[in-house]
Design a protein around this motif. Structure first.
Motif, mmCIF file in Angstrom:
data_model
loop_
_atom_site.group_PDB
_atom_site.id
_atom_site.type_symbol
_atom_site.label_atom_id
_atom_site.label_comp_id
_atom_site.label_asym_id
_atom_site.label_seq_id
_atom_site.Cartn_x
_atom_site.Cartn_y
_atom_site.Cartn_z
ATOM 1 N N ASP A 273 0.844 -1.093 0.143
ATOM 2 C CA ASP A 273 -0.300 0.296 0.108
ATOM 3 C C ASP A 273 1.000 0.616 -0.040
ATOM 4 N N VAL A 274 0.735 1.973 -1.125
ATOM 5 C CA VAL A 274 1.342 3.589 -1.721
ATOM 6 C C VAL A 274 0.743 4.184 -0.773
ATOM 7 N N ASP A 275 -0.449 4.583 -1.516
ATOM 8 C CA ASP A 275 -1.718 5.047 -1.446
ATOM 9 C C ASP A 275 -1.833 5.496 -0.883
ATOM 10 N N ARG A 276 -2.347 4.278 0.462
ATOM 11 C CA ARG A 276 -2.983 4.497 1.587
ATOM 12 C C ARG A 276 -4.575 4.726 1.216
ATOM 13 N N THR A 277 -5.394 3.426 0.358
ATOM 14 C CA THR A 277 -6.144 3.626 0.186
ATOM 15 C C THR A 277 -6.729 2.310 0.682
ATOM 16 N N THR A 278 -6.612 0.932 1.116
ATOM 17 C CA THR A 278 -6.469 -0.342 1.148
ATOM 18 C C THR A 278 -7.928 -0.309 2.941
ATOM 19 N N ARG B 186 5.617 9.160 -7.718
ATOM 20 C CA ARG B 186 5.780 10.700 -6.871
ATOM 21 C C ARG B 186 6.574 10.855 -5.460
ATOM 22 N N CYS B 187 6.746 9.679 -4.945
ATOM 23 C CA CYS B 187 7.161 9.646 -3.583
ATOM 24 C C CYS B 187 8.732 8.981 -3.920
ATOM 25 N N LEU B 188 8.932 8.779 -5.128
ATOM 26 C CA LEU B 188 10.443 8.269 -5.188
ATOM 27 C C LEU B 188 10.585 9.529 -5.203
ATOM 28 N N LEU B 189 10.681 9.752 -6.466
ATOM 29 C CA LEU B 189 10.397 11.294 -6.896
ATOM 30 C C LEU B 189 10.915 12.421 -5.538
ATOM 31 N N SER B 190 9.362 12.365 -4.712
ATOM 32 C CA SER B 190 9.767 13.501 -3.750
ATOM 33 C C SER B 190 11.023 13.382 -2.605
ATOM 34 N N ASP B 191 11.050 11.580 -2.302
ATOM 35 C CA ASP B 191 12.671 11.164 -1.555
ATOM 36 C C ASP B 191 13.726 11.913 -1.825
ATOM 37 N N LEU B 192 14.107 11.318 -3.033
ATOM 38 C CA LEU B 192 15.164 11.900 -3.782
ATOM 39 C C LEU B 192 15.468 13.052 -3.625
ATOM 40 N N GLY B 193 14.727 14.200 -4.243
ATOM 41 C CA GLY B 193 14.597 15.837 -3.922
ATOM 42 C C GLY B 193 14.869 15.987 -2.773
ATOM 43 N N SER B 194 14.147 15.514 -1.355
ATOM 44 C CA SER B 194 14.393 16.127 -0.608
ATOM 45 C C SER B 194 16.249 15.465 0.176
ATOM 46 N N LYS B 195 16.588 14.829 -0.729
ATOM 47 C CA LYS B 195 18.033 14.792 0.066
ATOM 48 C C LYS B 195 18.434 15.208 -1.298
ATOM 49 N N GLY B 196 18.036 15.880 -1.708
ATOM 50 C CA GLY B 196 19.140 16.719 -3.158
ATOM 51 C C GLY B 196 19.526 18.315 -2.089
ATOM 52 N N LYS B 197 19.487 19.423 -3.381
ATOM 53 C CA LYS B 197 20.285 20.193 -2.781
ATOM 54 C C LYS B 197 19.497 21.609 -3.986
ATOM 55 N N ASN B 198 18.182 20.708 -4.559
ATOM 56 C CA ASN B 198 17.782 21.584 -5.094
ATOM 57 C C ASN B 198 16.014 21.969 -4.270
ATOM 58 N N LYS B 199 16.043 23.044 -3.488
ATOM 59 C CA LYS B 199 15.189 22.464 -2.139
ATOM 60 C C LYS B 199 14.267 21.566 -2.020
ATOM 61 N N GLY B 200 14.159 20.703 -2.095
ATOM 62 C CA GLY B 200 13.104 19.294 -2.536
ATOM 63 C C GLY B 200 12.185 19.491 -3.753
ATOM 64 N N VAL B 201 13.425 19.957 -5.307
ATOM 65 C CA VAL B 201 12.282 20.122 -6.595
ATOM 66 C C VAL B 201 13.351 18.641 -6.387
ATOM 67 N N PRO B 202 12.703 17.331 -7.533
ATOM 68 C CA PRO B 202 13.825 16.558 -7.575
ATOM 69 C C PRO B 202 14.818 17.216 -9.234
ATOM 70 N N SER C 155 6.541 3.247 2.799
ATOM 71 C CA SER C 155 6.343 4.587 3.607
ATOM 72 C C SER C 155 6.531 5.243 2.484
ATOM 73 N N ASN C 156 6.035 6.655 3.209
ATOM 74 C CA ASN C 156 5.901 8.013 1.678
ATOM 75 C C ASN C 156 6.547 9.358 1.756
ATOM 76 N N THR C 157 7.827 9.221 2.931
ATOM 77 C CA THR C 157 8.663 9.775 3.191
ATOM 78 C C THR C 157 10.521 8.768 2.715
ATOM 79 N N ASN C 158 9.992 8.354 2.669
ATOM 80 C CA ASN C 158 11.265 7.238 3.209
ATOM 81 C C ASN C 158 11.548 6.544 1.983
ATOM 82 N N THR C 159 10.865 6.648 0.552
ATOM 83 C CA THR C 159 10.022 5.367 -0.459
ATOM 84 C C THR C 159 11.604 5.041 -0.676
ATOM 85 N N TRP C 160 12.321 5.637 -1.254
ATOM 86 C CA TRP C 160 13.424 5.022 -2.255
ATOM 87 C C TRP C 160 14.665 3.669 -0.832
ATOM 88 N N GLU C 161 14.680 4.122 0.026
ATOM 89 C CA GLU C 161 15.508 3.003 0.529
ATOM 90 C C GLU C 161 13.942 1.954 0.824
#
Length: 222
Positions: free
Chosen positions: A41-46, A97-113, A61-67
């Motif tokens: 369950d990624v989108d919490r609709t179960t 979207r969760c994978l991209l958001s997580d990667l973006g949050s760890k980058g240097k572009n203010k959260g933008v992938p 996890s929809n925040t630490n999704t990549w790992e």
């Protein structure tokens, strides 16, 4: 080469992708899958599956999704191979979207992938699909629906519906699926899947000759 006669093929597992707008009944369709089912369950609709005895749910996890997604894939291979009849990823649109958001949050572009993050996501999604296809279960991915203006070879234009997946990998993902079904509701309120392609709908069925089916008939018992 290891050559096998087609007459000797015993594996009946298949890969499905079902798509439609939110609330159309994609997650509810899981109730009708025969056998034991695991839902990632990624989108919490179960919540709509509450009380179903043959369905297990693992929340991604929809925040630490990549790992975490990488760990889930390895855990399934190590500990859950051949333990379920169906493995469902609900849903791939939100997973991207969760994978991209997580990667973006760890980058240097203010959260933008970054552009590189999009490429990382694309490879992870396609590789995950290939990996999950080998776990001895039916694999079902759900996705939201999107549309665009499609022009055929004669120049005629159509509004085309298809799964909401990154366009760089759309054909790759859909090509790896045996069945792609668009969920619709008829005038009597019955839900079902379109399994035959048209100029306005992406769909396919490489398992049998059905052009459509009711919601409870998507995966047939062996």
């Amino acid at each position: 080469m290891q050559i096998t006669s087609a007459a000797e093929i015993q594996n009946n597992q298949a890969t499905y992708l079902i798509y439609g707008p939110p609330g159309m009944g994609k997650t509810s369709s899981i109730k009708f899958f025969p056998g034991k089912t695991l839902v990632l369950d990624v989108d919490r609709t179960t919540k709509v599956l509450k009380g179903q005895p043959d369905i297990d749910i693992a929340y991604v996890s929809n925040t630490n999704t990549w790992e975490e997604w990488g760990k889930i894939i390895l855990d399934l291979d190590k500990n859950y191979r051949n333990k379920y009849d169906n493995i469902v990823v609900d849903n791939i649109s939100e997973l991207e979207r969760c994978l991209l958001s997580d990667l973006g949050s760890k980058g240097k572009n203010k959260g933008v992938p970054s552009q590189g993050d999009y490429q990382y996501m694309q490879f992870r999604v396609v590789n995950s699909l290939r990996y999950l296809k080998n776990l001895g279960a039916n694999l079902i991915w759900t996705a939201w629906e999107t549309d665009d203006l499609y022009t055929d070879s004669s120049g005629q234009q159509y509004n085309r519906s298809y799964p909401q997946i990154n366009k760089k990998i759309l054909n790759n993902v859909l090509g790896l699926c045996d069945v792609v079904g668009r969920i619709l509701v008829n005038t009597d309120g019955e839900r079902g899947f379109v399994l035959s392609a048209s100029n306005s709908t992406y769909a396919k069925n490489q398992l049998d000759d059905r052009k459509g089916c009711l919601q409870n008939e998507l995966i047939q018992k062996n």
